[in-house]
Design a protein around this motif. Structure first.
Motif, PDB file in Angstrom:
ATOM      1  N   VAL A  54      20.153  14.110   0.382  1.00 52.73           N
ATOM      2  CA  VAL A  54      20.384  13.418  -0.890  1.00 52.73           C
ATOM      3  C   VAL A  54      19.194  13.639  -1.812  1.00 52.73           C
ATOM      4  CG1 VAL A  54      20.711  11.163  -1.997  1.00 52.73           C
ATOM      5  CG2 VAL A  54      21.890  11.681   0.157  1.00 52.73           C
ATOM      6  N   LEU A  55      18.003  13.496  -1.273  1.00 51.24           N
ATOM      7  CA  LEU A  55      16.788  13.715  -2.057  1.00 51.24           C
ATOM      8  C   LEU A  55      16.738  15.142  -2.596  1.00 51.24           C
ATOM      9  CD1 LEU A  55      14.071  12.699  -3.098  1.00 51.24           C
ATOM     10  CD2 LEU A  55      13.103  13.261  -0.880  1.00 51.24           C
ATOM     11  N   ASN A  56      17.105  16.105  -1.772  1.00 44.95           N
ATOM     12  CA  ASN A  56      17.133  17.506  -2.214  1.00 44.95           C
ATOM     13  C   ASN A  56      18.142  17.710  -3.336  1.00 44.95           C
ATOM     14  OD1 ASN A  56      15.137  18.289  -0.423  1.00 44.95           O
ATOM     15  ND2 ASN A  56      16.589  18.906   1.160  1.00 44.95           N
ATOM     16  N   ALA A  57      19.299  17.067  -3.247  1.00 43.06           N
ATOM     17  CA  ALA A  57      20.310  17.175  -4.305  1.00 43.06           C
ATOM     18  C   ALA A  57      19.786  16.572  -5.608  1.00 43.06           C
ATOM     19  CB  ALA A  57      21.608  16.490  -3.880  1.00 43.06           C
ATOM     20  N   LEU A  58      19.103  15.446  -5.515  1.00 43.88           N
ATOM     21  CA  LEU A  58      18.532  14.813  -6.709  1.00 43.88           C
ATOM     22  C   LEU A  58      17.457  15.699  -7.330  1.00 43.88           C
ATOM     23  CD1 LEU A  58      18.321  11.157  -5.373  1.00 43.88           C
ATOM     24  CD2 LEU A  58      19.848  11.985  -7.178  1.00 43.88           C
ATOM     25  N   LYS A  59      16.698  16.358  -6.485  1.00 40.42           N
ATOM     26  CA  LYS A  59      15.674  17.291  -6.969  1.00 40.42           C
ATOM     27  C   LYS A  59      16.332  18.506  -7.621  1.00 40.42           C
ATOM     28  CE  LYS A  59      12.967  20.389  -4.571  1.00 40.42           C
ATOM     29  NZ  LYS A  59      12.170  20.792  -3.437  1.00 40.42           N
ATOM     30  N   ASP A  60      17.342  19.079  -6.975  1.00 41.31           N
ATOM     31  CA  ASP A  60      18.014  20.257  -7.503  1.00 41.31           C
ATOM     32  C   ASP A  60      18.689  19.993  -8.851  1.00 41.31           C
ATOM     33  OD1 ASP A  60      17.201  21.620  -5.237  1.00 41.31           O
ATOM     34  OD2 ASP A  60      19.168  21.519  -4.246  1.00 41.31           O
ATOM     35  N   LYS A  61      19.200  18.786  -9.033  1.00 41.80           N
ATOM     36  CA  LYS A  61      19.855  18.411 -10.297  1.00 41.80           C
ATOM     37  C   LYS A  61      18.862  17.878 -11.323  1.00 41.80           C
ATOM     38  CE  LYS A  61      24.183  19.130  -9.124  1.00 41.80           C
ATOM     39  NZ  LYS A  61      25.123  19.959  -9.815  1.00 41.80           N
ATOM     40  N   VAL A  62      17.577  17.899 -10.978  1.00 44.64           N
ATOM     41  CA  VAL A  62      16.475  17.442 -11.824  1.00 44.64           C
ATOM     42  C   VAL A  62      16.640  15.967 -12.216  1.00 44.64           C
ATOM     43  CG1 VAL A  62      14.937  18.104 -13.721  1.00 44.64           C
ATOM     44  CG2 VAL A  62      16.404  19.826 -12.691  1.00 44.64           C
ATOM     45  N   VAL A  63      17.232  15.199 -11.334  1.00 47.27           N
ATOM     46  CA  VAL A  63      17.286  13.750 -11.525  1.00 47.27           C
ATOM     47  C   VAL A  63      15.914  13.178 -11.190  1.00 47.27           C
ATOM     48  CG1 VAL A  63      18.355  11.600 -10.740  1.00 47.27           C
ATOM     49  CG2 VAL A  63      19.760  13.669 -11.020  1.00 47.27           C
ATOM     50  N   LEU A  64      15.343  13.662 -10.090  1.00 47.85           N
ATOM     51  CA  LEU A  64      13.964  13.350  -9.740  1.00 47.85           C
ATOM     52  C   LEU A  64      13.127  14.568 -10.075  1.00 47.85           C
ATOM     53  CD1 LEU A  64      14.351  11.657  -6.238  1.00 47.85           C
ATOM     54  CD2 LEU A  64      13.979  10.540  -8.440  1.00 47.85           C
ATOM     55  N   LYS A  65      11.970  14.337 -10.655  1.00 45.59           N
ATOM     56  CA  LYS A  65      11.115  15.465 -11.023  1.00 45.59           C
ATOM     57  C   LYS A  65       9.656  15.089 -10.907  1.00 45.59           C
ATOM     58  CE  LYS A  65      12.522  14.228 -15.604  1.00 45.59           C
ATOM     59  NZ  LYS A  65      13.541  14.489 -16.528  1.00 45.59           N
ATOM     60  N   GLY A  66       8.814  16.091 -10.878  1.00 46.82           N
ATOM     61  CA  GLY A  66       7.373  15.868 -10.810  1.00 46.82           C
ATOM     62  C   GLY A  66       6.973  15.042  -9.607  1.00 46.82           C
ATOM     63  N   GLY A  67       6.120  14.065  -9.852  1.00 50.27           N
ATOM     64  CA  GLY A  67       5.609  13.207  -8.792  1.00 50.27           C
ATOM     65  C   GLY A  67       6.651  12.320  -8.143  1.00 50.27           C
ATOM     66  N   GLU A  68       7.774  12.107  -8.819  1.00 55.39           N
ATOM     67  CA  GLU A  68       8.833  11.273  -8.246  1.00 55.39           C
ATOM     68  C   GLU A  68       9.347  11.859  -6.937  1.00 55.39           C
ATOM     69  OE1 GLU A  68      10.706   9.735 -12.488  1.00 55.39           O
ATOM     70  OE2 GLU A  68      11.649  11.399 -11.413  1.00 55.39           O
ATOM     71  N   ILE A  69       9.372  13.172  -6.853  1.00 56.33           N
ATOM     72  CA  ILE A  69       9.891  13.830  -5.651  1.00 56.33           C
ATOM     73  C   ILE A  69       9.004  13.524  -4.452  1.00 56.33           C
ATOM     74  CG2 ILE A  69      10.451  16.053  -4.589  1.00 56.33           C
ATOM     75  CD1 ILE A  69      10.921  17.022  -7.577  1.00 56.33           C
ATOM     76  N   GLY A  70       7.708  13.714  -4.607  1.00 56.81           N
ATOM     77  CA  GLY A  70       6.775  13.422  -3.523  1.00 56.81           C
ATOM     78  C   GLY A  70       6.752  11.950  -3.164  1.00 56.81           C
ATOM     79  N   THR A  71       6.852  11.108  -4.169  1.00 54.74           N
ATOM     80  CA  THR A  71       6.871   9.666  -3.925  1.00 54.74           C
ATOM     81  C   THR A  71       8.113   9.286  -3.133  1.00 54.74           C
ATOM     82  OG1 THR A  71       5.637   9.259  -5.959  1.00 54.74           O
ATOM     83  CG2 THR A  71       6.856   7.400  -5.042  1.00 54.74           C
ATOM     84  N   ALA A  72       9.268   9.764  -3.561  1.00 60.02           N
ATOM     85  CA  ALA A  72      10.510   9.472  -2.837  1.00 60.02           C
ATOM     86  C   ALA A  72      10.443  10.020  -1.416  1.00 60.02           C
ATOM     87  CB  ALA A  72      11.709  10.041  -3.585  1.00 60.02           C
ATOM     88  N   GLN A  73       9.876  11.200  -1.273  1.00 60.32           N
ATOM     89  CA  GLN A  73       9.729  11.808   0.052  1.00 60.32           C
ATOM     90  C   GLN A  73       8.893  10.912   0.968  1.00 60.32           C
ATOM     91  OE1 GLN A  73      11.154  14.855   0.971  1.00 60.32           O
ATOM     92  NE2 GLN A  73      10.519  14.277   3.022  1.00 60.32           N
ATOM     93  N   SER A  74       7.808  10.365   0.435  1.00 59.42           N
ATOM     94  CA  SER A  74       6.953   9.497   1.255  1.00 59.42           C
ATOM     95  C   SER A  74       7.690   8.219   1.640  1.00 59.42           C
ATOM     96  CB  SER A  74       5.658   9.167   0.527  1.00 59.42           C
ATOM     97  OG  SER A  74       5.872   8.245  -0.518  1.00 59.42           O
ATOM     98  N   PHE A  75       8.573   7.757   0.784  1.00 63.60           N
ATOM     99  CA  PHE A  75       9.324   6.546   1.096  1.00 63.60           C
ATOM    100  C   PHE A  75      10.410   6.787   2.130  1.00 63.60           C
ATOM    101  CE2 PHE A  75       7.932   4.927  -3.254  1.00 63.60           C
ATOM    102  CZ  PHE A  75       6.871   4.230  -2.708  1.00 63.60           C
ATOM    103  N   LEU A  76      10.780   8.032   2.399  1.00 64.34           N
ATOM    104  CA  LEU A  76      11.707   8.308   3.503  1.00 64.34           C
ATOM    105  C   LEU A  76      11.062   7.894   4.824  1.00 64.34           C
ATOM    106  CD1 LEU A  76      13.326  11.763   2.657  1.00 64.34           C
ATOM    107  CD2 LEU A  76      14.311   9.479   2.385  1.00 64.34           C
ATOM    108  N   LYS A  77       9.776   8.218   4.988  1.00 65.86           N
ATOM    109  CA  LYS A  77       9.072   7.809   6.208  1.00 65.86           C
ATOM    110  C   LYS A  77       8.938   6.291   6.254  1.00 65.86           C
ATOM    111  CE  LYS A  77       4.907   8.432   8.996  1.00 65.86           C
ATOM    112  NZ  LYS A  77       5.276   7.290   9.770  1.00 65.86           N
ATOM    113  N   PHE A  78       8.603   5.672   5.115  1.00 68.91           N
ATOM    114  CA  PHE A  78       8.526   4.211   5.042  1.00 68.91           C
ATOM    115  C   PHE A  78       9.858   3.593   5.453  1.00 68.91           C
ATOM    116  CE2 PHE A  78       9.817   0.690   2.211  1.00 68.91           C
ATOM    117  CZ  PHE A  78       9.030  -0.317   2.740  1.00 68.91           C
TER     118      PHE A  78
END
Length: 111
Positions: A54-78
């Motif tokens: 889902v995160l990859n799809a949001l990134k590919d569609k540029v819904v999440l961009k820049g630092g939001e991607i890394g932040t969301a990625q870190s919250f997957l572990k959280f």
């Protein structure tokens, strides 16, 4: 989702380890719900793929961009640590940060 976030914030005010853990579960659940909702409504995700997909799809569609991607990625572990009760890896700061991320995404994409 709003109820989970509200209850999570309220619970966190208790300043105990148990309250942090309960709040983490609520915020992690809200985070997952947010990502899935964004995936469906903003990136055309169908079914129930992994949150990473889902995160990859949001990134590919540029819904999440820049630092939001890394932040969301870190919250997957959280999210995983919180929902699997791995309390040694969950901090109050993570709960607060994820809460702020959820609020920002809700304002940007759903208001």
């Amino acid at each position: 989702m709003a109820d989970l976030v509200g209850l999570g914030k309220e619970t966190l005010f208790q300043q105990t380890e148990a309250a942090k853990n309960v709040a983490a579960v609520m915020i992690a659940s809200a985070f997952e719900d947010l990502l899935r909702r964004m995936g469906v409504e903003l990136a055309g995700v169908i079914g129930r793929p992994s949150l990473q997909d889902v995160l990859n799809a949001l990134k590919d569609k540029v819904v999440l961009k820049g630092g939001e991607i890394g932040t969301a990625q870190s919250f997957l572990k959280f999210r995983n640590d919180s929902l699997h009760a791995d309390w040694a890896n969950v901090s109050r700061a993570q709960v607060d940060s994820c809460t702020a991320f959820i609020g920002a995404m809700l304002l940007r994409h759903f208001s």
